[in-house]
Structure formats: C-alpha cells, structure tokens
Design a protein around this motif. Structure first.
Motif, PDB file in Angstrom:
ATOM      1  N   LEU A   1      -4.791  -1.258  -5.743  1.00 23.90           N
ATOM      2  CA  LEU A   1      -5.915  -1.943  -5.338  1.00 23.90           C
ATOM      3  C   LEU A   1      -5.805  -2.247  -3.637  1.00 23.90           C
ATOM      4  CD1 LEU A   1      -6.092  -4.948  -7.644  1.00 23.90           C
ATOM      5  CD2 LEU A   1      -7.543  -3.238  -7.483  1.00 23.90           C
ATOM      6  N   VAL A   2      -4.725  -2.086  -3.084  1.00 25.15           N
ATOM      7  CA  VAL A   2      -4.621  -2.397  -1.818  1.00 25.15           C
ATOM      8  C   VAL A   2      -4.904  -1.205  -0.968  1.00 25.15           C
ATOM      9  CG1 VAL A   2      -2.852  -2.587   0.310  1.00 25.15           C
ATOM     10  CG2 VAL A   2      -2.801  -4.026  -1.537  1.00 25.15           C
ATOM     11  N   THR A   3      -4.645   0.055  -1.672  1.00 25.19           N
ATOM     12  CA  THR A   3      -5.062   1.173  -0.870  1.00 25.19           C
ATOM     13  C   THR A   3      -6.520   1.527  -1.006  1.00 25.19           C
ATOM     14  OG1 THR A   3      -4.670   2.251  -2.732  1.00 25.19           O
ATOM     15  CG2 THR A   3      -3.130   2.445  -1.162  1.00 25.19           C
ATOM     16  N   THR A   4      -7.176   0.926  -1.898  1.00 18.71           N
ATOM     17  CA  THR A   4      -8.797   1.069  -2.037  1.00 18.71           C
ATOM     18  C   THR A   4      -9.419   0.379  -0.984  1.00 18.71           C
ATOM     19  OG1 THR A   4      -8.535   1.363  -4.381  1.00 18.71           O
ATOM     20  CG2 THR A   4     -10.605   0.726  -3.416  1.00 18.71           C
TER      21      THR A   4
ATOM     22  N   GLY B   1       0.992  -1.334  -0.090  1.00 21.67           N
ATOM     23  CA  GLY B   1       0.064  -0.015   0.078  1.00 21.67           C
ATOM     24  C   GLY B   1       0.931   1.310   0.255  1.00 21.67           C
ATOM     25  N   GLY B   2       2.215   1.076   0.192  1.00 21.75           N
ATOM     26  CA  GLY B   2       2.902   2.395   0.196  1.00 21.75           C
ATOM     27  C   GLY B   2       2.577   3.245   1.250  1.00 21.75           C
TER      28      GLY B   2
ATOM     29  N   ILE C   1     -12.028  -0.655   4.410  1.00 23.87           N
ATOM     30  CA  ILE C   1     -11.772  -1.400   5.597  1.00 23.87           C
ATOM     31  C   ILE C   1     -11.828  -0.521   6.867  1.00 23.87           C
ATOM     32  CG2 ILE C   1     -10.170  -2.812   6.897  1.00 23.87           C
ATOM     33  CD1 ILE C   1      -9.561  -4.443   4.505  1.00 23.87           C
ATOM     34  N   ALA C   2     -10.976   0.678   6.489  1.00 21.18           N
ATOM     35  CA  ALA C   2     -10.887   1.539   7.696  1.00 21.18           C
ATOM     36  C   ALA C   2     -12.158   2.372   7.858  1.00 21.18           C
ATOM     37  CB  ALA C   2      -9.884   2.768   7.546  1.00 21.18           C
TER      38      ALA C   2
ATOM     39  N   ALA D   1     -10.991   8.173   5.111  1.00 21.45           N
ATOM     40  CA  ALA D   1     -10.159   7.025   4.990  1.00 21.45           C
ATOM     41  C   ALA D   1     -10.393   6.660   3.629  1.00 21.45           C
ATOM     42  CB  ALA D   1     -10.709   5.871   6.032  1.00 21.45           C
ATOM     43  N   PRO D   2     -11.811   6.711   2.886  1.00 24.30           N
ATOM     44  CA  PRO D   2     -12.187   6.232   1.487  1.00 24.30           C
ATOM     45  C   PRO D   2     -11.554   7.075   0.475  1.00 24.30           C
ATOM     46  CG  PRO D   2     -13.884   6.847   2.625  1.00 24.30           C
ATOM     47  CD  PRO D   2     -12.998   6.821   3.622  1.00 24.30           C
TER      48      PRO D   2
END
Length: 452
Positions: free
Chosen positions: A395-398, A262-263, A403-404, A357-358
């Motif tokens: 994808l991971v950041t999305t 996710g960086g 999730i957050a 978060a989103p």
C-alpha cells in the motif's frame, strides 16, 4: 569222566554265592523300606500341621469378613441418615436465607466490577486500602460477613473520593535504561498519572510506572497538576480511557515509519521524486527568468541582447537583412528551433519520471503481496500482524508512486505551458520580422518597376 568232580564243585560254589547275594539284596530293600516309611510319616505330620494352620486362618478371615460386613451395613445406614439430614438442612437454609441469595449475587457482582476497576486504575498509587476485602468477597462461596460488606462500602467510597482528588506521591519509575528509580508524580483523580513530562503508564500489578512512547501536545504535567490542586483553572487534554488512547497513539506510525515500510522500492520512488522536483525547480526558475528577459527585450527591440532567446533571434534578423526573404525565414526558423530545444531541456526527463513513478508503485505492490503470501505459507493467516509488513509495503509503495506522479505531471504541464508560451512569442516575433523584411523588399521593388 575225570572232569565230573570238578564241575560238581563249581556248581556248588555258584549256588552258595547266589544265595548269599540274594540275602544281601533283601536286607537292603528292607532298610530302604523302613527309611521311606519314616519319611512318609514325617511328611504326613507336616501336612497335618499345615492343614491345621490353614483352618485357623480361614476361621480368622471369616470372622474378619463378618465384622467388615456388619461395619459396612452400619456405615450405609449412617450415610443414608446423613443424606436425609443434609437435605433437611439445605431446605432449612433455603427457607431461612430467602432473598439473601440475590443480595449475595448483587454484592459479588459489584465486587467483581470494583476489582476490575482497581486493577486498571491509577488510584492504586495511594487509594486502594480495601483491595484485599474486595478480593475476599469476589472469591467467597457463601454470604459475606458484615466486616466484608463494610469493607466493600468503604472501598466504593474511597474510589469515589479519589476520583475527585489531585494528589502528589512518590512512585517507582522505570526509566529508559530499565532502571527503577523513585520519582514524584501527581495523580489526576482516577484518570491519569503525570510527571514533569506528561502522562505515565501505571502498572497496578507491579506498582510501577513508565512513560508513554508518544504523547499529544498540551498534555498535563506535574506543574499543571499543582495548579489544579491550588484551585486554578487550567486548559489541558485529558485521556478519559486511562491510557488506552495513549497506547494506541504509540502504535500510530509516524511519517518516517510509513516511508520505511515502503522498502527499497519506496526509497527509489522518493529518489525519483526528488530528482524530478529538482529538475522542475531549475527549469521553472530558468523559464521564469527567460520570460522576464523576453518582456524586457520586447520593450527595446532595437537593441537586441544575447542573454535571452528573443534578443538572439533579433540578432539573427539584423545579420540576415542582406539575404532574401526566403533565406531570412529559414535562418529565423533555425534559430527558433534551437531556442525551443533549449527551452524544453529536461521536460522529457520530467515526463519520464512522472510515468515511471506509478509503475514503480505497482512493482512495490506486487512485491509486497508476494511477501505476504510467503508469510502466509510459512506461518498461516491466524495472526494478521504477521502479514502486516507485506501489505503495508504494497500500500505504501502504491501511495508513494501516486504522490510522486501527481506533482511531476503538474510540474511538467506548467513548464510545458511556459515553454510553449515563450515559443509562441518567438514564432510570432520571427513571423513579424519576416513580414517586415518582405514589406521592405516590396517597397524597394515598386519604385524600380515604376522607373522602368
């Protein structure tokens, strides 16, 4: 006329000199003529000699050419005869071999399949004694001999027998430092090679083994292999793909790997999630304790306590009995507003984090796609692995953003509901106190009016 004799003498002298010079010139010319004639004769003799040599060489080359032409004709006849003979022999071979060509094709195909099996099988530890014979049949261009057919049969029999054996052997093992050491390992048929920690990745070309990076639980070990060899029944996980699934398991990223993909944006989202969960936990504990204290206060309203909102409102009521109903109502409303502010402390921040978060997840998605397009510009799109980093980040950041947001929104809703429930209790109690005070004032006013 004195000069006449002198001129006569001079004329005679000139004539004699001219005659003498003419005689010398003629002699010189004759000499040169003789020398030139001699030189011409010498050159002519040389030319004649050269002509003779060239004539002899021409005759020799002509004879050699005739000999080569006769030899060429003989070789042409021999080649034609050999072609006819070869055609007859090929036809004879075809007739004599008959269906043996099909048999050779089947044998060679079986040998190729067996060779591919031997290249990837752990039986190379101790059960591939006929590998060279199989390679000879695979590379052959003619019918196999009986020793080769026998060797192929023995190789197949050896593999069938080895597939049902559990043997212990000493192998060359490459440890984590890259050092080659001797190690004891057990071969489970043709399916796998195990040591005391689990499966080993066997390299048949180098005859070396190394450990897999990731392995599932309940895998067979050297001790389990010894139990199997002793005839005991053991429940274990077997890799029927002979290491392919275990190699894919090593490529399966762990949770930390996914979070690392996710960086920076992903780390920020996780940080916001942690802050939001801490706020939600603190406020949840505070509101739960406050609710319990209010319930206890409702059981004993005559003794208000300062450790809960209802007790503080009851204290304001007792202190404001001397005022009018309107003044008491305003005092109670002020106290309820103060308590509501205290109850909703941190909920606005929780709502902000849930909305942020989103948005950060979307930012990570855009950043990852930009990085992917930059990689495509530099290296093209021929290798999907080159683009995997940017796509994974997108994808991971999305996912992290969603999730957050979900638990933070859920926590905000639950805490807001609790705060609203407590505020309703306070408002209800405050309205009841104002009504009670109004009724008390009305009861005091009625006797006075009757007396008047």
């Amino acid at each position: 006329m004195k000069f006449a004799p002198v001129f006569s003498v001079l004329a005679l002298s000139l004539v004699s000199f001219t005659a003498s010079a003419s005689t010398d010139l003629v002699g010189t010319a004759k000499t040169h003529s003789i020398e030139q004639a001699q030189h011409d004769r010498n050159r002519e003799s040389v030319f004649k000699l050269t002509e003779k040599e060239l004539t002899e060489l021409k005759a020799k080359l002509s004879a050699q050419r005739s000999s080569i032409e006769r030899e060429n004709e003989q070789l042409t006849d021999t080649f034609s005869q050999n072609e006819d003979r070869l055609a007859r022999l090929e036809e004879q071979l075809r007739l004599e071999t008959g269906s043996l060509g099909e048999v050779f094709g089947v044998v060679r195909q079986t040998a190729k399949e067996l060779e591919a099996e031997l290249e990837n099988s752990v039986t190379g530890v101790d059960a591939q004694s006929q590998k060279e014979v199989v390679a000879e049949i695979t590379a052959a261009t003619r019918l196999p001999s009986m020793p080769q057919l026998t060797g192929l049969w023995k190789a197949l029999e050896e593999q069938i027998k080895a597939s049902g054996e559990v043997t212990t052997n000493t192998i060359r093992y490459i440890d984590g430092d890259g050092q080659v050491v001797e190690k004891t390992a057990a071969r489970l048929g043709a399916m796998g090679l195990v040591d005391e920690k689990g499966y080993l990745n066997w390299d048949s070309n180098k005859s070396e083994a190394r450990a897999f990076i990731n392995q599932p639980s309940n895998i067979p070990t050297l001790a389990v292999a010894e139990q199997i060899a002793a005839g005991d029944a053991v429940t274990m996980i077997v890799d029927p793909s002979r290491g392919v699934l275990l190699e894919q398991l090593a490529l399966n990223p762990s949770l930390s790997d996914r979070l690392r993909a996710g960086g920076v944006v992903g780390q920020i989202i996780l940080g916001l999630l942690a802050i939001g969960l801490i706020i939600a936990l603190v406020r949840g504990v505070t509101l739960t304790m406050t609710r319990q204290k209010i319930k206890a206060q409702l059981k004993n309203p005559q003794q208000p306590s300062e450790n809960n909102p209802l007790g503080r409102i009851l204290t304001v009521y007792q202190q404001g009995k001397v005022h009018t109903v309107e003044a008491l109502e305003l005092r109670l409303l002020e106290s309820i507003v103060d308590e509501q502010t205290s109850l909703e402390r941190g909920l606005s921040m929780l709502k902000l984090l849930a909305a942020l978060a989103p948005m950060l997840g979307l930012l990570g998605t855009v950043t990852g796609m930009i990085e992917t397009f930059q990689v495509i510009t530099q290296f093209g799109n021929g290798d999907p692995k080159v683009m995997a980093g940017g796509i994974s980040m997108a994808l991971v950041t999305t996912v992290l953003g969603l999730i957050a947001a979900m638990p933070l929104l859920l926590a905000h809703n639950i805490l807001s509901t609790q705060a609203e429930s407590i505020r309703n209790i306070l408002e209800k109690q405050g309205i009841g106190l104002v009504a009670q005070q109004a009724e008390s004032d009305l009861e005091k006013q009625i006797p006075v009016e009757r007396a008047a």
